[in-house]
Structures are given as structure tokens and as C-alpha cells.
Enzyme design. Structure first.
Site, PDB file in Angstrom:
ATOM      1  N   LYS A 164      -3.667  22.409  -6.187  1.00  0.00           N
ATOM      2  CA  LYS A 164      -2.807  23.451  -6.762  1.00  0.00           C
ATOM      3  C   LYS A 164      -1.414  22.856  -6.939  1.00  0.00           C
ATOM      4  O   LYS A 164      -0.419  23.320  -6.384  1.00  0.00           O
ATOM      5  CB  LYS A 164      -2.789  24.689  -5.870  1.00  0.00           C
ATOM      6  CG  LYS A 164      -4.050  25.526  -5.936  1.00  0.00           C
ATOM      7  CD  LYS A 164      -4.226  26.217  -7.308  1.00  0.00           C
ATOM      8  CE  LYS A 164      -3.231  27.332  -7.499  1.00  0.00           C
ATOM      9  NZ  LYS A 164      -3.464  28.010  -8.828  1.00  0.00           N
ATOM     10  N   ASP A 204     -18.646  25.842  -0.544  1.00  0.00           N
ATOM     11  CA  ASP A 204     -19.373  27.090  -0.303  1.00  0.00           C
ATOM     12  C   ASP A 204     -19.622  27.835  -1.609  1.00  0.00           C
ATOM     13  O   ASP A 204     -20.690  28.422  -1.814  1.00  0.00           O
ATOM     14  CB  ASP A 204     -18.594  27.982   0.661  1.00  0.00           C
ATOM     15  CG  ASP A 204     -18.744  27.539   2.111  1.00  0.00           C
ATOM     16  OD1 ASP A 204     -19.271  26.436   2.336  1.00  0.00           O
ATOM     17  OD2 ASP A 204     -18.321  28.287   3.015  1.00  0.00           O
TER      18      ASP A 204
END
Length: 362
Positions: free
Chosen positions: A194, A255
Site C-alpha cells: 500500500k 487466505d
């Protein structure tokens, strides 16, 4: 006769039962290669806290340093909830203690679609067929270990703080591992961050670029913001090869990518330390799924994540990729033959799936 030494820490919930299933597979492939396996069992996590008042004993940690590899089950559940919440991460989690003390900074999480599960995922079969990626997650720094951290009350208002922290050296070494892996696969690395809003993200992108340009000019490198990557992942799951992320984003995206394989129960992992003078890397292998206390002891836990973790062990620690491929092929065939366990949309009992894997190996 060659001997492999493995420390097994079953941990909590379904951890002990899936590691026992994985050990059966390890025993079969090792015997077929005329290799002896020396197994030690010990406690970690909530089970260790219940028995000894700590999540990991010093003796256990020393054994983890001495053996060839550690096989870990799972951590969490009712026993673990008794651990005081104000402890440092290493004191509250046996797994975090092992990762940090053994410097297991590189976490590899392979995620692929399996023949028998191509129609068992949220994706259209034509999108997910052939999907095969490895998420490389930096594991010993970042927001999970940064300080200061904690909770407090100021002017009657409760507040909490976590610190995201990285050094260039921490980024460089995991970037090299990810780039080397990409070089050995399809030659493509996707690094996520980010960098638009986080200083650590800007450093991450800059250091990955430097290492790639100087040392891995043959690897195709792209940088994506983490949210843009997740959008691309659900649109084109077969597009990615090796995906590199920090501790937080690597955790989340692996995940999120799990449905490619059918469920979290299918995901293995390897956590690797730096190579020593002899090239040996301390290593811990574990399924990505949690402890699932609601099904523990009921014979319902999918063993594939642990079994495939043993496959990774044979390749990364014992340098027998031929045995790793045998295990993976046995899992692939067993999923087709049995239809998979309930977490995969099938009706096979885990014992039935394990027996099919063992029969294929035999």
C-alpha cells in the site's frame, strides 16, 4: 541409512489429528526411499499453557533448533483463550515464539486448483482451472511484531496502537527468496503493498524494485496495491505465479486465495529461516487452517493441508522433490476418487480420503 529428525507440535483443536495423518504419509514415502524418520512429540500453544503455564517451553524451543524440521498442527481455541491478552506476541503464541526465535522470516503458501475440485470453488471452472501460485509472506516483522503496541485509556476513552515497521534488510531477504522462487517457476513475481498511503509500503516497493533490477533481471516483476491485487485475483485467479507480501498483506491475500484450492483445509505452508554456512535452513511446516475446536476429535478435519505440508518438507528441507511430487499426485488422485471431504463440498470422511492417499502412495 539416512535419518530425518522431525519435531511434531500438534498444538490445539484439530492440530494433533491432522499432524498424525501427515505422519502416516511421511512414514510411507520415507520407507519407500529407505529413509528412517525419527519423530519427537511435544506441546505448544494452548495445550502447552494448560499443562505448563507457558505457550512454549524452553526445552521445546531448543529441540526445534536442533531437529531437521518442525511439523506444527494448529493453535487456538478454549485453552489458548486462557492465555493473558496483555503478553507480547511471542509470550502469547507458541507459533509466534517459534517464528521469531528461529528467524523463520519467509513463509511460503502454495495455492493451486485440484482436478477433483475444479467445480467446487466459487470461481467459474474455466477461470480457476490451472490456477497455481505461491504466496510468499514476510513472517517475522511488520505490524504483528512492531512496537509500541498495546491498549490504554486516555481521558476516559479506550485506545489501541499497533506499529507497522520494516527495515530494508528485512524486505531485501524475503524479496530474494520470492524472486528466486519465481525464477524456478514461471518467471513472474507480483509484489503487493500500500505504497500510496503507507511509508512502509513505499519502502517495500522501492527495495523489491532494487533487488529485482540488480539481481533478477530475468524475472518479470509487477507491483500492485493490495486492494487492486485482490480485485484482479477474483477476476483472473490463474494469472498469478509468485505473490510477495508483507506480514499483514501476505496473511490476508493467502487466505483470500484459499477458495482457489477449494478450502483453507487444502493449504500447506513452509516457514524458512536464513541458510547457515552449510546451506541448512531452519524450517517449520504447518497447514494454514486454524484449530477448528468445534470439530476437534470428531473425525471431520480435512488432513490435506498437513499432508501437503509434509510434501513441502520433503522438498525444502530434505531436498527430495521427487517425493513431494508423489505426495501431491496421490492427493490429486484421492480427491478425484473420493470426491473430497465436507469442507470441499464432498461427503468423504477424512479417514477415507487419507486411506486413498496412502493407497496411491503404496
Amino acid at each position: 541409512m539416512t535419518a530425518w529428525t522431525v519435531l511434531v507440535l500438534g498444538g490445539d483443536g484439530i492440530g494433533p489429528e491432522v499432524t498424525e495423518a501427515a505422519l502416516e504419509v511421511l512414514g510411507v514415502v520415507a520407507a519407500s526411499a529407505n529413509i528412517a524418520v525419527e519423530i519427537e512429540h511435544d506441546l505448544a500453544g494452548g495445550a502447552c499453557f494448560t499443562a505448563h503455564g507457558v505457550v512454549l517451553r524452553d526445552d521445546t524451543l531448543q529441540r526445534a533448533r536442533d531437529v531437521d524440521a518442525v511439523l506444527f498442527g494448529a493453535e487456538g481455541g478454549p485453552e489458548w483463550d486462557a492465555v493473558p491478552s496483555d503478553l507480547d506476541p511471542e509470550q502469547r503464541s507458541g507459533l509466534s515464539h517459534l517464528r521469531r526465535d528461529l528467524d523463520l522470516y519467509a513463509n511460503l503458501r502454495p495455492i493451486r486448483n485440484w482436478r477433483g475440485l475444479v467445480d467446487r470453488t466459487p470461481f467459474k471452472p474455466e477461470l480457476v482451472a490451472g490456477a497455481d501460485m505461491v504466496v510468499v509472506r514476510e513472517l517475522t516483522s511488520g505490524v504483528y511484531f512492531g512496537t509500541p503496541r498495546g491498549t490504554s485509556t486516555v481521558d476516559g476513552r479506550e485506545q489501541a496502537i499497533d506499529t507497522q515497521f520494516y527495515t530494508a534488510d528485512e524486505i531485501d531477504r524475503v524479496a530474494r527468496d520470492a524472486l528466486s522462487l519465481a525464477r524456478s517457476r514461471r518467471g513472474k513475481l507480483t509484489s503487493i503493498d500500500k505504497s500510496n498511503v503507507m511509508e512502509t509500503g513505499a519502502l517495500w516497493r522501492r527495495r523489491v524494485s532494487v533487488i529485482a533490477e540488480k539481481e533478477y533481471g530475468d524475472v518479470d516483476v509487477e507491483h500492485l496495491l493490495a486492494d487492486a491485487f485482490l480485485c484482479a485475483l477474483v477476476q483472473q485467479p490463474a494469472r498469478f505465479d509468485v505473490v510477495l507480501g508483507d506480514n499483514l498483506f501476505g496473511d490476508l491475500v493467502s487466505d483470500a486465495a484459499a477458495p482457489i484450492a477449494g478450502s483453507l483445509g487444502m493449504l500447506p505452508s513452509a516457514s524458512l529461516g536464513p541458510p547457515d554456512a552449510n546451506g541448512r535452513r531452519r524450517a517449520l511446516y504447518e497447514p494454514v487452517h486454524g484449530s477448528a475446536p468445534d470439530i476437534a476429535g470428531k473425525g471431520l478435519a480435512n488432513p490435506c493441508g498437513a499432508v501437503l505440508s509434509v510434501a513441502m518438507m520433503t522438498e525444502w528441507t530434505f531436498t527430495r522433490p521427487d517425493l513431494a511430487r508423489r505426495i501431491e499426485q496421490a492427493v490429486d488422485v484421492a480427491l478425484v476418487e473420493t470426491g473430497g471431504t465436507t469442507d470441499l463440498g464432498g461427503s468423504a470422511r477424512p479417514a477415507e480420503l487419507l486411506n486413498a492417499i496412502l493407497a496411491r502412495l503404496a
